[in-house]
Motif scaffolding. Structure first.
Motif, short mmCIF file in Angstrom:
data_model
loop_
_atom_site.label_atom_id
_atom_site.label_comp_id
_atom_site.label_asym_id
_atom_site.label_seq_id
_atom_site.Cartn_x
_atom_site.Cartn_y
_atom_site.Cartn_z
N THR A 62 0.83 -1.19 0.00
CA THR A 62 0.00 0.00 0.00
C THR A 62 0.87 1.25 0.00
N ASN A 63 0.28 2.36 -0.46
CA ASN A 63 1.06 3.60 -0.54
C ASN A 63 1.39 4.16 0.84
N ALA A 64 0.59 3.83 1.85
CA ALA A 64 0.83 4.22 3.24
C ALA A 64 0.76 2.96 4.09
N PRO A 65 1.53 2.89 5.17
CA PRO A 65 1.52 1.66 5.97
C PRO A 65 0.19 1.43 6.66
N VAL A 66 -0.20 0.17 6.77
CA VAL A 66 -1.43 -0.25 7.44
C VAL A 66 -1.08 -0.68 8.87
N LEU A 67 -1.95 -0.33 9.82
CA LEU A 67 -1.76 -0.76 11.21
C LEU A 67 -2.65 -1.97 11.48
N VAL A 68 -2.02 -3.08 11.90
CA VAL A 68 -2.71 -4.35 12.15
C VAL A 68 -2.66 -4.61 13.66
N VAL A 69 -3.82 -4.75 14.29
CA VAL A 69 -3.90 -4.90 15.75
C VAL A 69 -4.50 -6.26 16.09
N GLY A 70 -3.81 -7.02 16.94
CA GLY A 70 -4.31 -8.34 17.32
C GLY A 70 -4.06 -8.65 18.78
N ASN A 71 -5.00 -9.38 19.39
CA ASN A 71 -4.88 -9.82 20.77
C ASN A 71 -4.26 -11.21 20.83
N HIS A 72 -3.40 -11.43 21.81
CA HIS A 72 -2.80 -12.76 21.96
C HIS A 72 -3.86 -13.83 22.21
N GLY A 96 -3.42 -9.39 26.04
CA GLY A 96 -4.56 -9.79 26.84
C GLY A 96 -5.60 -10.59 26.10
N TRP A 97 -6.84 -10.50 26.60
CA TRP A 97 -7.93 -11.36 26.18
C TRP A 97 -9.03 -10.54 25.51
N GLY A 98 -9.93 -11.25 24.81
CA GLY A 98 -11.10 -10.61 24.24
C GLY A 98 -10.95 -10.36 22.75
N HIS A 99 -12.01 -9.86 22.18
CA HIS A 99 -12.11 -9.65 20.73
C HIS A 99 -11.93 -8.17 20.42
N THR A 100 -10.82 -7.82 19.81
CA THR A 100 -10.36 -6.47 19.48
C THR A 100 -9.75 -5.80 20.71
N ALA A 101 -8.93 -4.77 20.45
CA ALA A 101 -8.16 -4.13 21.52
C ALA A 101 -8.51 -2.66 21.73
N TYR A 102 -9.00 -1.99 20.68
CA TYR A 102 -9.27 -0.56 20.81
C TYR A 102 -10.38 -0.33 21.83
N GLY A 103 -10.13 0.58 22.75
CA GLY A 103 -11.10 0.87 23.80
C GLY A 103 -11.04 -0.08 24.96
#
Length: 496
Positions: free
Chosen positions: A403-413, A440-447
């Motif tokens: 991609t022309n700009a970097p993508v941020l990929v966020v994942g929980n262990h 940590g745990w759960g589905h998605t990290a934002y918030g």
């Protein structure tokens, strides 16, 4: 989709294989924003027409509904931030109305926060497989959440397989609900709001939409975040069960471990109690108050709790009550409704070519069960696609792009819905992307993780990426009393 020579050539230069890239020949719709009403102060709503089929950009149209929280910092406004809450089938309009104020504050008022209902979903020309909500309820009567006994398998398959003709025959939108077309809509909406490049925040299934956009429009990105990430190679090929059968088990074992560590009500020895509960309820449903719990309901409750650790104490209390009740109680014997179930199948069956034969579903269920007790839960609903042709406009990869700009990929262990391996895969697939891990745990990290939230905000606002190898620390044990109140996420993505 039939390719123009220029679009095919441009895609070939980027990905090494022909793929539909652009909707550049499509007229850009005009958005007439108006108040969403007194119940949503400070928000504006609109709807626009987009091509039903991008092969025929001047042909029939379909409607896309939008909602936005306008930027409060007009002088420092960056542009629009488009959202997808997951599903597929989640309403981006409702997501924006529910989370827009929080997101706007997190991002210093510098974005218009924009949610849209993807085609066929919510207020966007919704697909309806049933004449009324009562008919929808009737569809689920007599079938389990998933078949856990051999005698249940064929009736379940036949019931779900019947959805294909019911949903697709008389509704044009049913034949045009692929994620690739949603990505084309998203690029058209980007142009309609006047943004030169896209800003996007997608959760869960929204990560698949984000990956699809990155592959179809790799040069149109300012900032793109995917959080709670599906591996598009697995999802688009119908092999997501390879991940699902392990991911939920891994997080659920953490649920049991942290329960014992904090001495929660389901402990001590919560793993033994869980195994005993499953054995008991498989043999005989459990009556608890006025509700009957079958094996599939208990499994469903466990999977539901994996979306958010803030739900873990309540889930542990339920399992404790069911375990106590297992040994002492006997068994007692118009199309205007939320279309999340219909839309989920409309999108999934458009994107993924699943098996047709009943025997294939049986065999894959056995494979899924070998991974964990949760595997069959995730697999069997795909039988809805057994008599539902895939969409000719879908995108199936290859999924490697730059991609022309970097993508941020966020994942929980420990994400029991979209496991960490999916985030690692997308980080490899999108050259130049950056992986941010939450331990940590759960589905998605934002918030949920303040660390992950801060890094995401910095990236969206300034284009600043976290350092390579950044791992945000896990929040404290969800079962600790001092943590429970603070663990509630700012908002929850739609369930896939």
């Amino acid at each position: 989709m039939r390719l123009t020579v220029l679009a095919a050539a441009a895609a070939l230069m980027i990905t090494g294989t022909p793929a539909v890239q652009a909707s550049g020949d499509v007229a850009v719709p005009r958005i007439n924003w108006a108040s969403c009403g007194p119940e949503n102060p400070g928000f504006e709503c609109a709807s626009v027409k987009v091509p039903l089929d991008y092969d025929e950009p001047r042909g029939a149209t379909t409607t896309i509904a939008l909602a936005r929280k306008p930027a409060t910092d007009k002088a420092g406004r960056i542009g629009s931030l488009f959202l997808n809450p997951g599903g597929p089938g989640g309403s981006g309009v409702n997501f924006a109305l529910g989370a827009g104020n929080t997101l706007s504050a997190n991002l210093k008022g510098r974005f218009d926060i924009v949610g849209f209902d993807p085609r066929g979903i919510g207020k966007s020309d919704p697909l309806h497989c049933f004449a009324s909500e009562a008919e929808l309820d009737e569809f689920f009567e007599g079938v389990p959440g998933f078949p856990y006994q051999a005698a249940q398998e064929r009736p379940f398959y036949d019931r779900y397989r019947s959805l294909g003709p019911e949903c697709r025959d008389d509704q044009r939108i049913a034949r045009h609900m692929s994620t690739a077309d949603v990505a084309r809509d998203l690029d058209l909406l980007r142009r309609a709001v006047g943004d030169r490049k896209l800003n996007y925040l997608g959760f869960s299934y929204g990560s698949f939409l984000g990956a699809t956009y990155a592959n179809l429009f790799p040069n149109n990105i300012r900032a793109l975040v995917v959080d709670g990430v599906l591996n598009p190679e697995l999802w688009s090929s119908g092999r997501q069960v390879e991940s699902d059968r392990i991911a939920t088990k891994e997080e659920f074992r953490e649920f049991l471990r942290t329960c014992d560590e904090a001495r929660c009500v389901f402990g001590p020895k919560s793993e033994q109690r869980w195994d005993a509960l499953l054995k008991s309820v498989r043999a005989k449903p459990i009556q608890l108050g006025d509700q009957l719990y079958t094996y599939d309901a208990v499994i469903g409750a466990a999977i539901g709790a994996m979306y958010s650790p803030s739900d873990w104490p309540d889930a542990a209390a339920l399992f404790d009550q069911l375990s106590d009740a297992a040994g002492s109680l006997s068994v007692a014997a118009e199309a205007d409704y939320s279309n999340g179930f219909d839309a989920y199948n409309g999108n999934v069956c458009a994107d993924i070519e699943f098996p047709r034969a009943f025997e294939s579903y049986q065999a894959t269920s056995r494979y899924a069960a070998r991974g964990s007790e949760f595997g069959p839960f995730w697999w069997w609903s795909n039988a809805a696609c057994a008599n539902w042709p895939v969409n000719e406009d879908r995108f199936t990869g290859p999924w490697r792009t730059r991609t022309n700009a970097p993508v941020l990929v966020v994942g929980n262990h420990f994400d029991g819905v979209t496991d960490f391996r999916g985030a690692q895969a997308v980080n490899r697939q999108i050259a130049g992307s950056r992986l941010l891990a939450y331990a940590g745990w759960g589905h998605t990290a934002y918030g949920i993780s303040q660390c992950a939230t801060d890094h995401t905000n910095a990236y969206l606002l300034e284009g600043k990426l976290p350092a390579v190898g950044t791992v945000c620390p896990a929040n404290p044990n969800p079962f600790l009393p001092s943590v429970t109140a603070a663990a509630e996420p700012l908002f929850k993505p739609a369930r896939r």
